[in-house]
Design a protein around this motif. Structure first.
Motif, PDB file in Angstrom:
ATOM      1  N   SER A 201      16.300  48.213  48.365  1.00  0.00           N
ATOM      2  CA  SER A 201      16.184  48.598  49.779  1.00  0.00           C
ATOM      3  C   SER A 201      17.471  49.189  50.326  1.00  0.00           C
TER       4      SER A 201
ATOM      5  N   VAL B  27      14.959  49.267  56.976  1.00  0.00           N
ATOM      6  CA  VAL B  27      14.411  50.202  55.994  1.00  0.00           C
ATOM      7  C   VAL B  27      12.894  50.044  56.000  1.00  0.00           C
TER       8      VAL B  27
ATOM      9  N   MET C 215      15.374  55.095  55.888  1.00  0.00           N
ATOM     10  CA  MET C 215      16.361  54.359  56.685  1.00  0.00           C
ATOM     11  C   MET C 215      17.035  55.337  57.644  1.00  0.00           C
ATOM     12  N   PRO C 216      17.087  55.071  58.953  1.00  0.00           N
ATOM     13  CA  PRO C 216      16.413  53.942  59.602  1.00  0.00           C
ATOM     14  C   PRO C 216      14.908  54.144  59.640  1.00  0.00           C
ATOM     15  N   SER C 217      14.203  53.056  59.922  1.00  0.00           N
ATOM     16  CA  SER C 217      12.735  53.074  59.959  1.00  0.00           C
ATOM     17  C   SER C 217      12.249  53.818  61.196  1.00  0.00           C
TER      18      SER C 217
END
Lengths: 374, 374
Positions: A265, A196, A212-214
């Motif tokens: 998160s 994240v 998310m995803p990063s």
């Protein structure tokens, strides 16, 4: 099966929403009689989760005990564990997490990368220490949601120091803040969600949303996941863990801190993942196989914070406009009173199209706010 | 906002789980003091939703009133509507749905395709009617979950007839049973989920699972959706509707019946759709924009039925094995007692790979059963 949760705030509330799908009875202990969980748990007990007797009495007739907040009585959890209860996370792991000094030493002992630091039993010694400034002071105990952390820019003006035993960390040369939520079943199996990324508003330097995803490239994301899994492996405990990390400009990664509970998160896993962090929390309490951390789509999470200058009975403004946004999910935490900066809820956006997702985040941020009723 | 729901069974229970995310206060009325919703709603009132005074008293201080069961007092809902409350579905639509004879006439009047039928005020007249057998007898009132329906194979042996005013339908030349869940906001906007297909076990002729989207070819699926939307348009009411249909071997489609509430056919929308049928129910009650009915993936829903010969305190067997299956979701309805054939829960499977999904359905059916504790 009877499950007890220490803490009945928003995390317990979201846990409960999911847990109602399972054949379990949920008991919640919280000091506030109007805690979000109070009207909805099978059994609600008003009491102090930091008190030994209260926690032991709460847990002694239950099968499993979990937490939604870390500031709970560890000795009581040790006692409940010795009575044969399933306690998640393990009290030994919780004891490491509860004290920043112990947690930091744990990272160093296990060669987990983390910011250089020193510690002082007596905060007054800082003035004569040989450290370079700036440093971040972190109180060993009681930190939560940004509390217990103090930025100290220089040796002049240390009046802002927290007057408690603390660790002092070298600031990261920050490129990004990231986090990985890892789940352990206590039998050696781990799963993790994708990295994240915390995205900040450049103009105001305020957290804008979590993605998310990063956007990290694969090799870096894998490195972050590996570090996070290593932290959780070494903690040797079942449960849901959020490992918060700094990505430095030189692409090194430092573990900032670890939560041994469901975490901000991981909120977008409710909609975006096959099994959410709250579902995993239940699975670890029931000693069921871990769920799948695969994602349905990309997601973003925006905190709903009480507006400045607004204190009183909470309301969310412009909910109609909000609910028109495609892929939007509202999570209202059912707190009766809003205060400036208080977490009152969050909004998740799910979309397979990342550009559209980002446009819709901007729309969310322009649309809603939490104010007090006139 | 205060929302009241008539009925506190599994549908109300799943509604509540989702509604807790929103800034609303949920009140539930149900005759059973141990109804699934009872311990979890903000306010639970034990009382008879078929009684005029009880329903009016329940609703008079609320903002909106919905239903999770159709056998409720319509006159009371008319009264509440005239007091300015938002009532979903509209009491006029509910009145049509509640009486099979009126419902059938509604289809005919609006040229909605449906099985040929006749009706008898006096069931004893059937013996001297000129109809061909077999026929399906459907009691005008009180039918629910297969009750109130009787298959009459021939003129000989009419002793099984239901002794109430009924309609008598020509059986479909059945290829498949299908359903479409449609949501209306009451302001002219409709959304529908993809067609759901009921898949039967060939060997035992028992419902095996529900599949969404169906395996129907596009043109047929579109035809079914169009018919379902037409039914809901003509009912002229906000709410969630499930239009159950027969696909005949000649590819004609007949509307079997319509539910004006959340429905078994839509359960897999909880996980598989952006906005679930329960979320849409809340949106229609709050007069919010309708949610997206887009799917994340293909899904299947398996009912969890109380096993034969098992009556008593309910338990689910082999939950560990169940929860190992990828993409599985358990919904336990929190009913204290299991009885043979009673709906005790359901299981949803979500998977982007339809073949794997079907294999996992078989696994689910081999794994779990609901029995009574010894």
């Amino acid at each position: 099966m009877k499950i007890g949760i220490l803490g009945g705030g928003q995390l317990g509330y979201m846990f409960l929403q999911n847990a109602l799908q399972y054949p379990v009875e949920i008991h919640v202990l919280d000091p506030a009689e109007n805690a979000p969980c109070a009207p909805h748990a099978h059994h609600f007990v008003q009491g102090d989760f930091a008190d030994y007797e209260t926690v032991v009495n709460f847990g002694k007739d239950l099968d499993a005990i979990g937490i939604e907040i870390e500031h709970v009585n560890v000795e009581a959890l040790q006692t409940l564990k010795s009575m044969g209860k399933r306690v998640v996370p393990d009290p030994d792991a919780l004891a490491i997490i509860q004290d920043k000094s112990v947690q930091k030493k744990f990272y160093v002992d296990h060669e987990i990368p983390t910011a250089p630091y020193f510690e002082l039993e007596d905060w007054k010694d800082l003035i004569c220490s040989v450290t370079e400034f700036p440093v971040f002071q972190k109180a060993n105990k009681g930190g939560y949601d940004g509390k217990g952390v103090q930025y100290l820019p220089s040796r002049n003006g240390l009046t802002n120091q927290l007057r408690v035993p603390s660790i002092y960390e070298t600031p990261a040369d920050l490129e990004k803040e990231i986090a990985v939520v890892v789940v352990a079943d206590g039998n050696g199996n781990l799963v993790n969600y994708p990295v994240v990324e915390l995205v900040f508003n450049q103009e105001y330097n305020l957290l804008d949303y979590l993605l998310m995803p990063s956007t990290l490239e694969d090799s870096l994301a894998q490195k972050a996941e590996k570090i996070a899994r290593n932290v959780v492996e070494k903690l040797n405990s079942p449960g849901v863990f959020a490992v918060e990390m700094f990505l430095n400009k030189d692409q090194s990664i430092w573990v900032n801190e670890t939560a041994c509970r469901v975490h901000n998160s991981g909120h977008s896993t409710i909609e975006a993942a096959y099994s959410s962090q709250f579902d995993q929390m239940l699975r670890t309490l029931m000693n069921l196989p871990l769920g799948s951390s695969n994602l349905y789509a990309t997601s973003a999470m925006v905190n709903l914070i009480g507006a400045e200058g607004q204190t009183g009975e909470a309301q969310i403004e412009n909910i109609e406009e909000l609910m028109q946004i495609p892929g939007v999910y509202l999570h209202w935490y059912a707190k009766s009173e809003t205060r400036p900066g208080r977490k009152m809820g969050h909004i998740t956006l799910v979309d397979e199209d990342v550009d559209r997702l980002k446009k819709n985040i901007a729309k969310v941020n322009q649309t809603v706010q939490v104010t007090a009723k006139k």
